[in-house]
Design a protein around this motif. Structure first.
Motif, PDB file in Angstrom:
ATOM      1  N   PRO A  38       0.807  -1.226   0.000  1.00 44.17           N
ATOM      2  CA  PRO A  38       0.000   0.000   0.000  1.00 44.17           C
ATOM      3  C   PRO A  38       0.839   1.275   0.000  1.00 44.17           C
ATOM      4  O   PRO A  38       0.324   2.345  -0.310  1.00 44.17           O
ATOM      5  N   ILE A  39       2.128   1.159   0.301  1.00 44.38           N
ATOM      6  CA  ILE A  39       2.963   2.360   0.374  1.00 44.38           C
ATOM      7  C   ILE A  39       4.110   2.394  -0.628  1.00 44.38           C
ATOM      8  O   ILE A  39       4.752   3.430  -0.771  1.00 44.38           O
ATOM      9  N   SER A  40       4.372   1.289  -1.347  1.00 41.35           N
ATOM     10  CA  SER A  40       5.507   1.312  -2.270  1.00 41.35           C
ATOM     11  C   SER A  40       5.350   0.323  -3.412  1.00 41.35           C
ATOM     12  O   SER A  40       4.584  -0.635  -3.329  1.00 41.35           O
ATOM     13  N   ALA A  41       6.118   0.602  -4.462  1.00 43.85           N
ATOM     14  CA  ALA A  41       6.247  -0.312  -5.601  1.00 43.85           C
ATOM     15  C   ALA A  41       7.736  -0.435  -5.887  1.00 43.85           C
ATOM     16  O   ALA A  41       8.454   0.560  -5.878  1.00 43.85           O
ATOM     17  N   GLU A  42       8.185  -1.657  -6.100  1.00 50.72           N
ATOM     18  CA  GLU A  42       9.597  -1.833  -6.434  1.00 50.72           C
ATOM     19  C   GLU A  42       9.746  -2.941  -7.458  1.00 50.72           C
ATOM     20  O   GLU A  42       8.949  -3.882  -7.502  1.00 50.72           O
ATOM     21  N   GLY A  43      10.770  -2.785  -8.298  1.00 56.38           N
ATOM     22  CA  GLY A  43      11.073  -3.824  -9.265  1.00 56.38           C
ATOM     23  C   GLY A  43      11.447  -5.105  -8.549  1.00 56.38           C
ATOM     24  O   GLY A  43      11.914  -5.091  -7.404  1.00 56.38           O
ATOM     25  N   TRP A  44      11.246  -6.215  -9.236  1.00 56.40           N
ATOM     26  CA  TRP A  44      11.456  -7.527  -8.618  1.00 56.40           C
ATOM     27  C   TRP A  44      12.020  -8.468  -9.659  1.00 56.40           C
ATOM     28  O   TRP A  44      11.614  -8.443 -10.819  1.00 56.40           O
ATOM     29  N   THR A  45      12.956  -9.289  -9.250  1.00 58.26           N
ATOM     30  CA  THR A  45      13.484 -10.339 -10.109  1.00 58.26           C
ATOM     31  C   THR A  45      13.095 -11.667  -9.470  1.00 58.26           C
ATOM     32  O   THR A  45      13.834 -12.209  -8.639  1.00 58.26           O
ATOM     33  N   PRO A  46      11.911 -12.172  -9.826  1.00 54.85           N
ATOM     34  CA  PRO A  46      11.432 -13.387  -9.177  1.00 54.85           C
ATOM     35  C   PRO A  46      12.097 -14.639  -9.735  1.00 54.85           C
ATOM     36  O   PRO A  46      12.553 -14.652 -10.879  1.00 54.85           O
ATOM     37  N   PRO A  47      12.129 -15.691  -8.952  1.00 56.98           N
ATOM     38  CA  PRO A  47      12.561 -16.977  -9.474  1.00 56.98           C
ATOM     39  C   PRO A  47      11.438 -17.567 -10.331  1.00 56.98           C
ATOM     40  O   PRO A  47      10.354 -16.978 -10.422  1.00 56.98           O
ATOM     41  N   ALA A  48      11.661 -18.709 -10.910  1.00 57.41           N
ATOM     42  CA  ALA A  48      10.589 -19.424 -11.595  1.00 57.41           C
ATOM     43  C   ALA A  48       9.479 -19.688 -10.576  1.00 57.41           C
ATOM     44  O   ALA A  48       9.750 -19.852  -9.377  1.00 57.41           O
ATOM     45  N   LEU A  49       8.257 -19.723 -11.036  1.00 61.28           N
ATOM     46  CA  LEU A  49       7.125 -19.893 -10.128  1.00 61.28           C
ATOM     47  C   LEU A  49       7.280 -21.116  -9.238  1.00 61.28           C
ATOM     48  O   LEU A  49       7.030 -21.049  -8.031  1.00 61.28           O
ATOM     49  N   ASP A  50       7.727 -22.230  -9.795  1.00 55.50           N
ATOM     50  CA  ASP A  50       7.826 -23.452  -8.990  1.00 55.50           C
ATOM     51  C   ASP A  50       8.912 -23.375  -7.924  1.00 55.50           C
ATOM     52  O   ASP A  50       8.953 -24.205  -7.020  1.00 55.50           O
ATOM     53  N   ALA A  51       9.783 -22.350  -8.000  1.00 52.86           N
ATOM     54  CA  ALA A  51      10.830 -22.162  -6.993  1.00 52.86           C
ATOM     55  C   ALA A  51      10.514 -21.009  -6.034  1.00 52.86           C
ATOM     56  O   ALA A  51      11.296 -20.731  -5.121  1.00 52.86           O
TER      57      ALA A  51
END
Length: 125
Positions: A38-51
């Motif tokens: 609700p207070i911030s947005a930040e870029g993200w480098t997610p792993p593969a969904l299954d991980a």
């Protein structure tokens, strides 16, 4: 970028304004994937969904108070997150709502307009 979203005047915090080939337009940035509170947005480098694991959502889980639930955008199509992740969040009293990333961005806007205390992890399309 298309489609574009109009900001609901009652919404506070970061708002996804558009979705396009480069990602999600939020306030003054474009992110291929992102974490929203609700207070911030930040870029993200997610792993593969299954991980995907609890540690990958640490910025969301650090909210005080904790979010009601996490909207999980799973990419171009809806997919189920790892059961271990769902159990770990449920043990904290936090639900998980999985949906494709476009739906997650739209849902974020609707629920934030209602001032719901939620978080979102949106994976790349």
């Amino acid at each position: 970028m298309a489609p574009r979203f109009e900001r609901d005047p009652s919404a506070s915090g970061p708002v996804v304004r558009a979705i396009g080939p480069r990602g999600f337009s939020v306030d003054d940035g474009v992110y291929p994937a992102l974490l929203l509170t609700p207070i911030s947005a930040e870029g993200w480098t997610p792993p593969a969904l299954d991980a995907l694991a609890e540690a990958d959502l640490a910025p969301l889980l650090a909210l005080d108070p904790p979010p009601e639930f996490v909207i999980l955008g799973t990419g171009a199509t809806m997919a189920f997150p790892p059961r271990a992740l769902v159990r770990a969040l449920e043990a904290r009293g936090i639900g998980v709502e999985a949906m494709d990333s476009r739906a997650a961005a739209r849902t974020w806007g609707v629920l934030r307009a209602e001032e719901r205390w939620i978080a979102a992890a949106i994976m790349p399309l």
